[in-house]
Scaffold this motif. Structure first.
Motif, PDB file in Angstrom:
ATOM      1  N   LEU A  44       4.389   9.594  -4.846  1.00  0.00           N
ATOM      2  CA  LEU A  44       4.626   9.165  -3.485  1.00  0.00           C
ATOM      3  C   LEU A  44       5.934   9.795  -3.006  1.00  0.00           C
ATOM      4  CD1 LEU A  44       2.887   5.672  -3.317  1.00  0.00           C
ATOM      5  CD2 LEU A  44       2.113   7.920  -2.142  1.00  0.00           C
ATOM      6  N   LEU A  45       6.965   9.568  -3.877  1.00  0.00           N
ATOM      7  CA  LEU A  45       8.179  10.260  -3.584  1.00  0.00           C
ATOM      8  C   LEU A  45       8.332  11.655  -3.205  1.00  0.00           C
ATOM      9  CD1 LEU A  45      10.507   8.270  -6.369  1.00  0.00           C
ATOM     10  CD2 LEU A  45      10.200   7.971  -3.864  1.00  0.00           C
ATOM     11  N   ARG A  46       7.370  12.508  -3.555  1.00  0.00           N
ATOM     12  CA  ARG A  46       7.166  13.868  -3.321  1.00  0.00           C
ATOM     13  C   ARG A  46       6.936  13.895  -1.793  1.00  0.00           C
ATOM     14  NH1 ARG A  46       4.368  16.932  -8.193  1.00  0.00           N
ATOM     15  NH2 ARG A  46       6.240  16.710 -10.064  1.00  0.00           N
ATOM     16  N   ARG A  47       5.956  13.143  -1.337  1.00  0.00           N
ATOM     17  CA  ARG A  47       5.144  12.991  -0.227  1.00  0.00           C
ATOM     18  C   ARG A  47       5.982  13.357   1.153  1.00  0.00           C
ATOM     19  NH1 ARG A  47       0.538   8.554   1.397  1.00  0.00           N
ATOM     20  NH2 ARG A  47      -0.494   9.791  -0.455  1.00  0.00           N
ATOM     21  N   PRO A  48       7.401  12.648   1.551  1.00  0.00           N
ATOM     22  CA  PRO A  48       7.887  13.095   2.578  1.00  0.00           C
ATOM     23  C   PRO A  48       9.070  14.185   2.339  1.00  0.00           C
ATOM     24  CG  PRO A  48       8.888  11.155   1.792  1.00  0.00           C
ATOM     25  CD  PRO A  48       7.605  11.332   0.616  1.00  0.00           C
ATOM     26  N   ASP A 106       0.697  -1.203   0.167  1.00  0.00           N
ATOM     27  CA  ASP A 106       0.130   0.016  -0.066  1.00  0.00           C
ATOM     28  C   ASP A 106       0.858   1.358   0.053  1.00  0.00           C
ATOM     29  OD1 ASP A 106       0.916   0.335   2.575  1.00  0.00           O
ATOM     30  OD2 ASP A 106      -0.958  -0.346   3.453  1.00  0.00           O
ATOM     31  N   ASP A 107       0.336   2.491  -0.130  1.00  0.00           N
ATOM     32  CA  ASP A 107       1.176   3.419  -0.279  1.00  0.00           C
ATOM     33  C   ASP A 107       1.819   4.005   1.053  1.00  0.00           C
ATOM     34  OD1 ASP A 107      -0.235   4.064  -2.452  1.00  0.00           O
ATOM     35  OD2 ASP A 107      -1.376   5.779  -1.922  1.00  0.00           O
ATOM     36  N   ASP A 108       1.556   3.553   2.164  1.00  0.00           N
ATOM     37  CA  ASP A 108       2.136   3.795   3.428  1.00  0.00           C
ATOM     38  C   ASP A 108       3.285   3.155   3.366  1.00  0.00           C
ATOM     39  OD1 ASP A 108       0.493   5.740   4.420  1.00  0.00           O
ATOM     40  OD2 ASP A 108      -0.324   4.282   5.860  1.00  0.00           O
ATOM     41  N   SER A 109       3.294   1.782   3.000  1.00  0.00           N
ATOM     42  CA  SER A 109       4.462   0.913   3.089  1.00  0.00           C
ATOM     43  C   SER A 109       5.372   1.370   1.671  1.00  0.00           C
ATOM     44  CB  SER A 109       3.978  -0.455   2.676  1.00  0.00           C
ATOM     45  OG  SER A 109       5.154  -1.375   2.584  1.00  0.00           O
ATOM     46  N   LEU A 110       5.001   1.946   0.644  1.00  0.00           N
ATOM     47  CA  LEU A 110       6.026   2.500  -0.358  1.00  0.00           C
ATOM     48  C   LEU A 110       6.612   3.514   0.183  1.00  0.00           C
ATOM     49  CD1 LEU A 110       3.695   2.252  -3.647  1.00  0.00           C
ATOM     50  CD2 LEU A 110       5.817   0.952  -3.077  1.00  0.00           C
ATOM     51  N   VAL A 111       6.003   4.524   0.860  1.00  0.00           N
ATOM     52  CA  VAL A 111       6.517   5.546   1.331  1.00  0.00           C
ATOM     53  C   VAL A 111       7.525   5.241   2.549  1.00  0.00           C
ATOM     54  CG1 VAL A 111       6.371   7.784   2.716  1.00  0.00           C
ATOM     55  CG2 VAL A 111       4.547   7.035   1.133  1.00  0.00           C
ATOM     56  N   GLU A 112       7.378   4.388   3.186  1.00  0.00           N
ATOM     57  CA  GLU A 112       8.414   3.738   4.202  1.00  0.00           C
ATOM     58  C   GLU A 112       9.635   3.117   3.294  1.00  0.00           C
ATOM     59  OE1 GLU A 112      10.347   3.169   7.457  1.00  0.00           O
ATOM     60  OE2 GLU A 112       8.302   4.353   7.351  1.00  0.00           O
ATOM     61  N   THR A 113       9.503   2.362   2.496  1.00  0.00           N
ATOM     62  CA  THR A 113      10.445   1.819   1.635  1.00  0.00           C
ATOM     63  C   THR A 113      11.498   2.838   1.047  1.00  0.00           C
ATOM     64  OG1 THR A 113       8.747  -0.057   0.920  1.00  0.00           O
ATOM     65  CG2 THR A 113      10.892   0.486  -0.575  1.00  0.00           C
ATOM     66  N   TYR A 114      10.788   4.099   0.770  1.00  0.00           N
ATOM     67  CA  TYR A 114      11.638   5.048   0.286  1.00  0.00           C
ATOM     68  C   TYR A 114      11.929   6.065   1.229  1.00  0.00           C
ATOM     69  CZ  TYR A 114      10.833   3.625  -4.444  1.00  0.00           C
ATOM     70  OH  TYR A 114      10.751   2.697  -5.744  1.00  0.00           O
ATOM     71  N   ALA A 115      12.049   5.865   2.534  1.00  0.00           N
ATOM     72  CA  ALA A 115      12.067   6.930   3.790  1.00  0.00           C
ATOM     73  C   ALA A 115      13.267   7.586   3.617  1.00  0.00           C
ATOM     74  CB  ALA A 115      12.074   6.158   5.000  1.00  0.00           C
ATOM     75  N   PHE A 116      13.758   8.603   3.889  1.00  0.00           N
ATOM     76  CA  PHE A 116      14.952   9.569   3.887  1.00  0.00           C
ATOM     77  C   PHE A 116      15.609   9.094   5.068  1.00  0.00           C
ATOM     78  CE2 PHE A 116      12.723  12.459   1.062  1.00  0.00           C
ATOM     79  CZ  PHE A 116      13.548  12.810   0.098  1.00  0.00           C
ATOM     80  N   PRO A 117      16.933   9.076   5.080  1.00  0.00           N
ATOM     81  CA  PRO A 117      17.641   9.073   6.359  1.00  0.00           C
ATOM     82  C   PRO A 117      17.763  10.373   7.082  1.00  0.00           C
ATOM     83  CG  PRO A 117      19.072   9.036   4.356  1.00  0.00           C
ATOM     84  CD  PRO A 117      17.712   9.143   3.985  1.00  0.00           C
ATOM     85  N   ASP A 118      18.166  10.482   8.195  1.00  0.00           N
ATOM     86  CA  ASP A 118      18.650  11.694   8.807  1.00  0.00           C
ATOM     87  C   ASP A 118      19.723  12.469   8.089  1.00  0.00           C
ATOM     88  OD1 ASP A 118      16.634  10.983  10.879  1.00  0.00           O
ATOM     89  OD2 ASP A 118      18.088  10.184  11.995  1.00  0.00           O
ATOM     90  N   GLY A 119      19.514  13.907   8.380  1.00  0.00           N
ATOM     91  CA  GLY A 119      20.429  14.779   7.794  1.00  0.00           C
ATOM     92  C   GLY A 119      20.184  15.287   6.516  1.00  0.00           C
ATOM     93  N   ARG A 158       2.192  21.601  -5.964  1.00  0.00           N
ATOM     94  CA  ARG A 158       0.850  20.929  -5.019  1.00  0.00           C
ATOM     95  C   ARG A 158       0.461  19.587  -4.933  1.00  0.00           C
ATOM     96  NH1 ARG A 158      -2.627  24.974  -3.129  1.00  0.00           N
ATOM     97  NH2 ARG A 158      -2.269  27.141  -4.272  1.00  0.00           N
ATOM     98  N   LEU A 159       0.585  18.927  -3.725  1.00  0.00           N
ATOM     99  CA  LEU A 159       0.365  17.584  -3.479  1.00  0.00           C
ATOM    100  C   LEU A 159      -1.185  17.319  -3.328  1.00  0.00           C
ATOM    101  CD1 LEU A 159       3.158  16.708  -1.188  1.00  0.00           C
ATOM    102  CD2 LEU A 159       3.101  16.988  -3.621  1.00  0.00           C
ATOM    103  N   ASP A 160      -1.444  16.008  -3.497  1.00  0.00           N
ATOM    104  CA  ASP A 160      -2.723  15.567  -3.384  1.00  0.00           C
ATOM    105  C   ASP A 160      -3.316  15.687  -2.012  1.00  0.00           C
ATOM    106  OD1 ASP A 160      -2.058  12.973  -2.327  1.00  0.00           O
ATOM    107  OD2 ASP A 160      -1.617  12.215  -4.307  1.00  0.00           O
ATOM    108  N   ASP A 161      -4.707  15.375  -1.835  1.00  0.00           N
ATOM    109  CA  ASP A 161      -5.082  15.606  -0.445  1.00  0.00           C
ATOM    110  C   ASP A 161      -4.517  14.604   0.457  1.00  0.00           C
ATOM    111  OD1 ASP A 161      -6.716  17.733  -1.368  1.00  0.00           O
ATOM    112  OD2 ASP A 161      -8.495  16.481  -1.552  1.00  0.00           O
ATOM    113  N   ASP A 162      -4.449  13.268   0.021  1.00  0.00           N
ATOM    114  CA  ASP A 162      -3.780  12.219   0.797  1.00  0.00           C
ATOM    115  C   ASP A 162      -2.578  12.618   1.430  1.00  0.00           C
ATOM    116  OD1 ASP A 162      -6.273  10.660   0.661  1.00  0.00           O
ATOM    117  OD2 ASP A 162      -5.363   9.531  -1.069  1.00  0.00           O
ATOM    118  N   SER A 163      -1.544  12.911   0.356  1.00  0.00           N
ATOM    119  CA  SER A 163      -0.140  13.487   0.675  1.00  0.00           C
ATOM    120  C   SER A 163      -0.264  14.749   1.746  1.00  0.00           C
ATOM    121  CB  SER A 163       0.593  13.864  -0.444  1.00  0.00           C
ATOM    122  OG  SER A 163       0.566  12.645  -1.288  1.00  0.00           O
ATOM    123  N   VAL A 164      -1.109  15.753   1.336  1.00  0.00           N
ATOM    124  CA  VAL A 164      -1.298  16.686   2.564  1.00  0.00           C
ATOM    125  C   VAL A 164      -1.745  16.288   3.727  1.00  0.00           C
ATOM    126  CG1 VAL A 164      -2.569  19.007   2.901  1.00  0.00           C
ATOM    127  CG2 VAL A 164      -1.713  18.474   0.844  1.00  0.00           C
TER     128      VAL A 164
END
Length: 250
Positions: free
Chosen positions: A65-69, A17-30, A89-95
């Motif tokens: 989804l890559l724009r979301r975080p 799902d989308d949440d899992s995809l965003v987690e897969t591409y999570a940014f590291p710190d810094g 501008r992001l979509d409503d779910d991303s906002v």
């Protein structure tokens, strides 16, 4: 219904799902500069001059989804013109996702331009939910700069070329550490030459294009940069790959 995407590695999962995809591409710190591109099997970065011609529903899903975080989305002015960008501008779910995590509703749109050949009346600026930033050089045309300064922060980083490490540093000073870049090839090539790239997200489209299309990175000199595979996703015959730069041991 969104295109199905399976994670092959690591931690295989079907129909993520989308949440899992965003987690897969999570940014590291810094501070972190991520590049996102699509390529055909024979290395073409575009079809009929546009990268969008190579993508399918799965690629478009991940692209959004890559724009979301991201704190900032960085794009070269030539790509903005060629691909018909509008306001960031992001979509409503991303906002909603960002708001729940205490982030601003939309990322900052940051553009790179040597000539400042940008229309201040375009939706990129006129409809921007957050004031954009334009990075240029000290030698950029003064008249164009003064016009753009009415609608964007214009920052000179470098005399003859835009220095991408300085762009990353300036964004970090603004609290914008997680930078997601969508091209184009010349900026990617410059980023590699300047040692600024931390990550590449690459969609491998299942097609052979031939012709004279550019590669995803273009520069006058080679810049070998070792990369480490981080994740592999699949949608039908398409692969979505994530690589991080390999840091040499001190």
């Amino acid at each position: 219904m969104s295109a199905r995407i399976d994670r092959l590695w690591p931690d295989p999962e079907l129909d993520v799902d989308d949440d899992s995809l965003v987690e897969t591409y999570a940014f590291p710190d810094g501070p972190w500069l991520r590049m996102n591109f699509i390529s055909s099997l024979d290395g073409a970065a575009t079809r009929e001059g546009l990268s969008g011609g190579l993508g399918d529903d799965a690629d478009h899903r991940v692209f959004d989804l890559l724009r979301r975080p991201a704190d900032a989305v960085l794009v070269a002015a030539g790509t903005v013109r060629a691909e018909g960008y509008e306001a960031m501008r992001l979509d409503d779910d991303s906002v909603a996702w960002r708001t729940r995590r205490g982030k601003p509703p939309h990322p900052v749109f940051a553009l790179v331009s040597l000539s400042l050949d940008l229309d201040p009346a375009s939706p990129v600026f006129a409809d921007a939910p957050v004031r954009p930033i334009v990075y240029t050089t000290q030698n950029a045309p003064a008249d164009r700069r003064s016009v753009l300064e009415r609608v964007a922060d214009v920052v000179a980083v470098g005399a003859e070329e835009v220095e991408l490490p300085a762009v990353v540093a300036d964004l970090a000073r603004r609290g914008l550490r997680h930078i997601h870049s969508e091209g184009g090839p010349s900026m990617f090539g410059s980023s590699l030459a300047q040692g600024a790239v931390d990550e590449l997200c690459l969609t491998l489209a299942p097609t052979l294009e031939g012709g004279t299309a550019r590669r995803i990175a273009a520069s006058a000199e080679a810049s070998p940069t070792p990369m480490q595979l981080v994740s592999v996703l699949r949608s039908s015959e398409e692969l979505l790959l994530r690589y991080r730069r390999t840091r040499e041991a001190s």
